[in-house]
Design an enzyme around this catalytic site. Structure first.
Site, PDB file in Angstrom:
ATOM      1  CE  LYS A 106      49.861  17.616  70.473  1.00 41.83           C
ATOM      2  NZ  LYS A 106      51.185  17.683  69.837  1.00 41.83           N
ATOM      3  NE  ARG A 125      54.629  20.571  64.293  1.00 44.13           N
ATOM      4  CZ  ARG A 125      53.973  19.892  65.242  1.00 44.13           C
ATOM      5  NH1 ARG A 125      52.683  19.603  65.083  1.00 44.13           N
ATOM      6  NH2 ARG A 125      54.581  19.508  66.337  1.00 44.13           N
TER       7      ARG A 125
END
Ligand SMILES: *Cc1c(COP(=O)(O)O)cnc(C)c1O
Length: 328
Positions: A5, A99
């Site tokens: 990414k 998260r």
């Protein structure tokens, strides 16, 4: 898994990761996965962010996705059915970083529902640490993850293929662990790209730490006073700056700015000192380095810098492979 990414799913880098031995390429953006697939990357592609409205594209382009919501899994199953596919999923568990993740107390029920979906195949369970809460992967939380997996495998009489313990922050734990338990997978981006682990950002022996360089052009080089003259007001970003008088200094401006990069992510290779920055200019004290207009200034990048630079449409990317071949 090699994580792509930070380089926006750049196919040549994904290819290098595959040559380096990763078994999966993982990315958090479906657009990057689509790009790699189109470029002919044929290893299994994993979507790292839980999808929702992109469920159909995920089923079409990704082999595996990480999931934490049953609504999303239902959507994925539905689209998988429509496309005559089975979509593979890894369920993420919350191990303390806060998260993504299903809470351990809800895991059993979540797995039961996941297993009931006709076009979904549960291939693994994973967790993610050191991203939001800065919680360090250690023997304790990794052991807890292994124990959870044991319970789930026994309860449902299944054997999971992928037990994904985390990201680059798991490096130290992995190197020092006597027993990694059931963990057989890590999703590694920064460590591969920048050659460091991410708990203390220490270099990993044998890896390059300067594989990425940002090069900017000097567009002004002049001797100027170190304190602005005239009445002062707010700068371009709403701050009222203050300056120390260091006399007349040789200053350079480079063609790079806050629109391209997080300026605090830049580490000048030479001893240049950063004086300030605006959207499109960075002002440096050239420290008697006699930089002329047209000269290049090189910077090392940290992860945030790499991410920003790769994302800026104004920065031209060049990929140089090990035999020196350049591709743009
Ligand atoms: C980004 C990401 C990774 C890779 O993180 P690195 O620190 O670059 O190794 C792994 N897992 C998930 C879920 C991610 O979002």
């Amino acid at each position: 898994m090699g994580v792509s990414k930070a380089v926006l799913g750049e196919p040549s880098i994904a290819e290098a990761m595959i040559q380096g031995g990763v078994r999966f390429i993982a990315d958090s953006r479906i657009e990057n996965i689509q790009k790699m697939k189109k470029a002919g990357i044929s290893t299994q592609l994993v979507l790292l962010r839980t999808p929702l409205s992109q469920a159909e594209s995920v089923v079409k382009s990704a082999d595996i996705s990480l999931n934490t919501e049953i609504e999303t899994l239902k959507k994925l199953s539905c689209y998988a059915k429509a496309h005559n596919k089975i979509h593979q999923v890894i369920v993420m568990v919350e191990m303390g970083d806060l998260r993504e993740g299903v809470l351990p107390c809800d895991l059993s029920q979540f797995i039961r529902k996941t297993l009931s979906l006709s076009h979904i195949k549960l291939v693994g369970i994973g967790c993610n640490l050191a991203c939001h809460g800065g919680v360090k992967p250690d023997d304790k939380n990794m052991h807890e993850l292994s124990k959870l997996i044991d319970t789930i495998e026994k309860e449902f009489q299944i054997s999971l293929e992928i037990i994904s313990g985390g990201n680059s922050a798991n490096y130290q734990w992995f190197k020092s662990a006597h027993d990694v338990g059931k963990i057989n997978n890590l999703r590694v981006g920064e460590s591969i790209l920048l050659g460091c682990e991410t708990v203390g950002r220490k270099a990993i022996p044998g890896l390059h730490t300067r594989a990425f360089q940002l090069i900017a052009e000097v567009i002004e080089s002049k001797k100027k006073p170190s304190v602005p003259f005239g009445e002062t007001c707010q700068d371009a970003f709403g701050n009222v700056p203050s300056f120390q008088d260091r006399g007349i200094r040789q200053r350079v401006i480079i063609a790079l700015g806050r629109q391209d990069i997080r300026v605090s992510s830049l580490k000048p290779n030479n001893k240049l000192e950063m004086l300030g920055s605006s959207s499109d200019h960075i002002i440096l004290d050239s420290k008697n380095q006699n930089l002329q207009v047209g000269d290049e200034v090189k910077f090392d990048l940290d992860y945030g810098g790499l991410l920003a630079a790769m994302t800026s449409p104004f920065i031209r990317k060049q990929f140089i492979n090990c035999n020196g071949h350049v591709a743009t």
